[in-house]
Design a protein around this motif. Structure first.
Motif, PDB file in Angstrom:
ATOM      1  N   SER A   1       1.925   5.391  -1.846  1.00  0.00           N
ATOM      2  CA  SER A   1       2.117   6.139  -3.093  1.00  0.00           C
ATOM      3  C   SER A   1       3.172   5.490  -3.989  1.00  0.00           C
ATOM      4  CB  SER A   1       2.510   7.582  -2.769  1.00  0.00           C
ATOM      5  OG  SER A   1       3.668   7.609  -1.956  1.00  0.00           O
ATOM      6  N   THR A   2       4.141   4.792  -3.411  1.00  0.00           N
ATOM      7  CA  THR A   2       5.154   4.109  -4.229  1.00  0.00           C
ATOM      8  C   THR A   2       4.553   2.845  -4.843  1.00  0.00           C
ATOM      9  OG1 THR A   2       6.727   4.866  -2.555  1.00  0.00           O
ATOM     10  CG2 THR A   2       7.572   3.369  -4.237  1.00  0.00           C
TER      11      THR A   2
ATOM     12  N   THR B   1       0.853  -1.202   0.000  1.00  0.00           N
ATOM     13  CA  THR B   1       0.000   0.000   0.000  1.00  0.00           C
ATOM     14  C   THR B   1       0.882   1.244   0.000  1.00  0.00           C
ATOM     15  OG1 THR B   1      -1.782  -1.132   1.169  1.00  0.00           O
ATOM     16  CG2 THR B   1      -1.727   1.260   1.380  1.00  0.00           C
TER      17      THR B   1
ATOM     18  N   ASP C   1       8.359   3.556   5.134  1.00  0.00           N
ATOM     19  CA  ASP C   1       8.554   4.954   5.517  1.00  0.00           C
ATOM     20  C   ASP C   1       9.997   5.236   5.903  1.00  0.00           C
ATOM     21  OD1 ASP C   1       5.757   5.801   5.293  1.00  0.00           O
ATOM     22  OD2 ASP C   1       5.458   4.318   6.873  1.00  0.00           O
TER      23      ASP C   1
ATOM     24  N   GLU D   1      -0.488  -5.168   6.226  1.00  0.00           N
ATOM     25  CA  GLU D   1       0.821  -5.353   5.572  1.00  0.00           C
ATOM     26  C   GLU D   1       1.685  -6.349   6.339  1.00  0.00           C
ATOM     27  OE1 GLU D   1       1.444  -1.003   3.430  1.00  0.00           O
ATOM     28  OE2 GLU D   1       2.225  -1.305   5.434  1.00  0.00           O
TER      29      GLU D   1
HETATM   30  O1  LIG Z   1       0.627   2.291   5.604  1.00  0.00           O
HETATM   31  C1  LIG Z   1       1.282   2.491   4.593  1.00  0.00           C
HETATM   32  C2  LIG Z   1       2.424   1.708   4.178  1.00  0.00           C
HETATM   33  O2  LIG Z   1       3.174   1.152   5.203  1.00  0.00           O
HETATM   34  C3  LIG Z   1       3.289   2.334   3.099  1.00  0.00           C
HETATM   35  O3  LIG Z   1       3.921   1.294   2.442  1.00  0.00           O
HETATM   36  C4  LIG Z   1       4.332   3.296   3.629  1.00  0.00           C
HETATM   37  O4  LIG Z   1       3.697   4.287   4.410  1.00  0.00           O
HETATM   38  C5  LIG Z   1       5.094   3.975   2.486  1.00  0.00           C
HETATM   39  O5  LIG Z   1       4.206   4.721   1.740  1.00  0.00           O
HETATM   40  P1  LIG Z   1       4.668   5.691   0.577  1.00  0.00           P
HETATM   41  O6  LIG Z   1       5.161   4.842  -0.542  1.00  0.00           O
HETATM   42  O7  LIG Z   1       3.424   6.458   0.215  1.00  0.00           O
HETATM   43  O8  LIG Z   1       5.720   6.614   1.125  1.00  0.00           O
END
Ligand SMILES: O=C[C@H](O)[C@H](O)[C@H](O)COP(=O)(O)O
Length: 228
Positions: free
Chosen positions: A30-31, A28, A87, A106
């Motif tokens: 944005s990446t 989950t 993160d 996750e």
């Molecule tokens: O709950 C969200 C997940 O752990 C995401 O994989 C993590 O926050 C990284 O998200 P992003 O790719 O948006 O920085």
């Protein structure tokens, strides 16, 4: 390249690890959104046949809309590979996840997966975890007392709230508390402590979990192998 271009780069790189017939954990964030787009392209253009298990309702919807078959975790007997974001990732391949509030699902998917691959832009690499607030998923019942307890433990907790003043809810309809720790010197000890707080369903420390990290760098993707 800006941060989004780096995310797209690692998303596209990660789907090269997906093989025909795999049961794939889909993370989950944005990446991961870029990864799901790239996966959809492979399904459409190459006829890649996979089954996905999503770690959030939003990832499941995006994948289904692109023609990717999605099943529930309980409908499959194993996962070959899970691709997810993070993160923070430290020098020892320990990580913080849950910035998007999805870390409970996750983590359940990750621990049931034979291999875990994380995709991050280079800003996520740190020497010490903890600058990013550590998310906890907590049961709403009695959660103000859990917050108070965490405060007394010195963890600087705060409920994650929406702009309209209501609680952010996870896909399991729980609350999120973020711990503003600054620096985590002993992640395993902290994980053990948090595992013992009644009302906390799961924390965002992902320890000894990841096998491979693909880092989006200005000069291209870098593959870091943690363990087999
Ligand atoms: O709950 C969200 C997940 O752990 C995401 O994989 C993590 O926050 C990284 O998200 P992003 O790719 O948006 O920085």
């Amino acid at each position: 390249m800006d941060q989004n271009a780096l995310k797209a780069l690692v998303g596209q790189e990660a789907v090269k690890y997906v093989e025909d017939g795999m049961i794939l954990g889909i993370g989950t964030g944005s990446t991961v959104r870029y990864m799901i787009d790239a996966l959809g392209e492979r399904v459409k253009n190459e006829g890649l046949s996979i089954v996905g298990v999503a770690t959030s309702d939003r990832s499941a919807k995006q994948a289904r809309d692109l023609g990717i078959t999605i099943k529930q975790l309980d409908e499959v007997d194993h996962l070959d590979l899970t691709i997810d974001g993070a993160d923070e990732v430290d020098d020892n391949f320990q990580g913080i996840k849950g910035g998007g509030g999805a870390h409970l699902w996750e983590k359940i998917v990750a621990i049931n997966s034979k291999k875990n691959l994380w995709i991050v832009d280079e800003s996520k690499l740190v020497h010490h975890l903890g600058k990013f607030p550590l998310p906890l998923e907590v049961i709403p019942f009695g959660s103000s007392h859990v917050l108070e307890k965490l405060d007394k433990m010195g963890f600087k907790p705060a409920f994650r709230m929406k702009e309209d003043g209501t609680h952010v809810l996870t896909d399991s309809k729980n609350y999120i508390i973020d711990l503003h720790l600054g620096r985590i010197d002993h992640p395993h000890e902290l994980a053990n402590t948090l595992n013992g707080v009644v009302g906390v369903v799961e924390h965002g420390l992902f320890l000894d979990t990841v096998n491979t990290v693909i880092v989006g760098r200005q000069n291209g993707p870098e593959v870091l192998n943690a363990r087999d």
